[in-house]
Design an enzyme around this catalytic site. Sequence first.
Site, PDB file in Angstrom:
ATOM      1  N   THR A   1       0.837  -1.208   0.000  1.00  0.00           N
ATOM      2  CA  THR A   1       0.000   0.000   0.000  1.00  0.00           C
ATOM      3  C   THR A   1       0.870   1.257   0.000  1.00  0.00           C
ATOM      4  O   THR A   1       0.662   2.181  -0.786  1.00  0.00           O
ATOM      5  CB  THR A   1      -0.932  -0.011   1.228  1.00  0.00           C
ATOM      6  OG1 THR A   1      -1.758  -1.165   1.127  1.00  0.00           O
ATOM      7  CG2 THR A   1      -1.793   1.230   1.305  1.00  0.00           C
TER       8      THR A   1
ATOM      9  N   GLN B   1       1.474  -9.336  -6.281  1.00  0.00           N
ATOM     10  CA  GLN B   1       0.935 -10.700  -6.305  1.00  0.00           C
ATOM     11  C   GLN B   1       1.818 -11.696  -7.050  1.00  0.00           C
ATOM     12  O   GLN B   1       1.671 -12.898  -6.855  1.00  0.00           O
ATOM     13  CB  GLN B   1      -0.475 -10.708  -6.922  1.00  0.00           C
ATOM     14  CG  GLN B   1      -1.541 -10.127  -6.015  1.00  0.00           C
ATOM     15  CD  GLN B   1      -1.793 -10.965  -4.758  1.00  0.00           C
ATOM     16  OE1 GLN B   1      -1.458 -12.148  -4.690  1.00  0.00           O
ATOM     17  NE2 GLN B   1      -2.369 -10.346  -3.754  1.00  0.00           N
TER      18      GLN B   1
ATOM     19  N   SER C   1       5.722  -6.583  -1.661  1.00  0.00           N
ATOM     20  CA  SER C   1       5.239  -6.657  -0.283  1.00  0.00           C
ATOM     21  C   SER C   1       5.593  -8.026   0.290  1.00  0.00           C
ATOM     22  O   SER C   1       5.181  -9.055  -0.247  1.00  0.00           O
ATOM     23  CB  SER C   1       3.717  -6.454  -0.284  1.00  0.00           C
ATOM     24  OG  SER C   1       3.213  -6.653   1.004  1.00  0.00           O
TER      25      SER C   1
ATOM     26  N   CYS D   1      -8.663  -5.910   1.511  1.00  0.00           N
ATOM     27  CA  CYS D   1      -8.812  -4.553   2.003  1.00  0.00           C
ATOM     28  C   CYS D   1     -10.249  -4.075   1.893  1.00  0.00           C
ATOM     29  O   CYS D   1     -10.646  -3.133   2.533  1.00  0.00           O
ATOM     30  CB  CYS D   1      -7.906  -3.613   1.220  1.00  0.00           C
ATOM     31  SG  CYS D   1      -6.270  -4.282   1.077  1.00  0.00           S
TER      32      CYS D   1
HETATM   33  N1  PMP Z   1      -1.280  -4.512  -4.444  1.00  0.00           N
HETATM   34  C1  PMP Z   1      -1.848  -5.716  -4.617  1.00  0.00           C
HETATM   35  C2  PMP Z   1      -2.016  -6.247  -6.004  1.00  0.00           C
HETATM   36  C3  PMP Z   1      -2.267  -6.459  -3.518  1.00  0.00           C
HETATM   37  O1  PMP Z   1      -2.826  -7.656  -3.694  1.00  0.00           O
HETATM   38  C4  PMP Z   1      -2.089  -5.916  -2.218  1.00  0.00           C
HETATM   39  C5  PMP Z   1      -2.541  -6.684  -0.985  1.00  0.00           C
HETATM   40  N2  PMP Z   1      -3.841  -7.178  -1.053  1.00  0.00           N
HETATM   41  C6  PMP Z   1      -1.499  -4.655  -2.087  1.00  0.00           C
HETATM   42  C7  PMP Z   1      -1.092  -3.989  -3.218  1.00  0.00           C
HETATM   43  C8  PMP Z   1      -1.292  -4.018  -0.733  1.00  0.00           C
HETATM   44  O2  PMP Z   1      -0.234  -4.642  -0.072  1.00  0.00           O
HETATM   45  P1  PMP Z   1      -0.045  -4.526   1.519  1.00  0.00           P
HETATM   46  O3  PMP Z   1      -1.051  -5.428   2.120  1.00  0.00           O
HETATM   47  O4  PMP Z   1       1.350  -4.991   1.736  1.00  0.00           O
HETATM   48  O5  PMP Z   1      -0.241  -3.107   1.872  1.00  0.00           O
END
Ligand code: PMP
Length: 395
Positions: free
Chosen positions: A75, A181, A201, A335
């Site tokens: 994020t 991903q 991430s 999210c």
């Molecule tokens: N981008 C994608 C494609 C994701 O799948 C996610 C997590 N669902 C994120 C960004 C956000 O990552 P994080 O949970 O580490 O903030």
Amino acid sequence: MIYLDNNATTEIDPRVVDVMLDVLRSGPCNASSQHAVGRAARLRIDEAIDVIGSAIDSPLDQPGGPRLIFTSGGTESNNLALTGLAEPDAPIVLSRIEHPSVIAVAEHLAAQGREIRWLDVDSTGVAEIDSLADLIQTGDRPAGLVSLMSANNETGVIQPIEQAAQICRDLGVTFHVDATQSIGKLPISFRTLGASAVTMSAHKFHGPTGIGGLWLDGGVKLRPLLHGGEQQLESRPGTEPVPLICGMATALQLATSELPEIQPLLGSLRDRLEQGLRSAHPHLVVHGGWSEEDEAARAPRLPNTTCLSFLGADRQSMLMALDFAGVACSSGSACSSGSSPPSHVLLAMGLPAEQVQSALRFGVSKFSTEKKIDSAIERISNCYKRLTQKRAVEN
Ligand code: PMP
């Protein structure tokens, strides 16, 4: 609980835990301190950066070459990229199926007057790459940034990143890839990808939560989001979380070195789940252009992901019933899954309301086993039967 929500987060690898515990127990770790303890922490970070550079095939120790900014995760990396990569008034192009951490920033910027241009996807969930060049050049001003995910978190559909990189290179546009991903599921070389910036991430590849990175190609300029310190060349001030950084490096090293065995394993477990469910319920819809009859119509997908519509059942009711039955999955991006809006990804694919309303996502990992998958198939199938029978009685 049979955990099949690995696109939301993964179980941390015990070898990563060992490394992190070692660092946590080693004493204070402020890499900016000017004494031996600080220098030891700095050395750990430098070593972690070397490990990450080899894992992503992009050495990070060359002056003027690619560099990595550690962040708190995907994020933050996406926020940093969207707000800090292009000129503050340059239009931005992004696909309609990006993660909320890209779309919400774009909407925030749009509310301040920034022009956002949306790249459509087809019904299989692949971005319509043929319209990218026109979108970049449309209007009074060419776009200053294109942001495209490498693979979608809900459908697992792989996006045409290489072609997008080529178009951006030809038109001189900065290109950001959200690779959150695909790392640990597909081979990836940041050196040959052709991107200007890449998001990652750690908790998506069996590393710890709370740490990620934004890789920047040599010469790419970035305006910081945070202010207040000189760490990370002022691109992301704040004391570096050394245990998390070491955990991320170990997780990435394991994810890439073990990928030749893990990738086919994920594929066979996901296919087992899909086939098991489809043979019990032939009318289930598998998203991503999945077609039994026509292999060519299938979109390329991450090996671990399946997104299925359980026609006749409501996704939230299925999710709750499955939770009760001991199967963890998701009704969209983690999210947004706490709320009820239907998936923006499936809507962008133009799917009928009934398919959108009944879609669930399953993601296997290297810790899933055939036994767990078979048990999950039985539990999912039972929940589905129960919910559709109940609905038939109610109607
Ligand atoms: N981008 C994608 C494609 C994701 O799948 C996610 C997590 N669902 C994120 C960004 C956000 O990552 P994080 O949970 O580490 O903030």
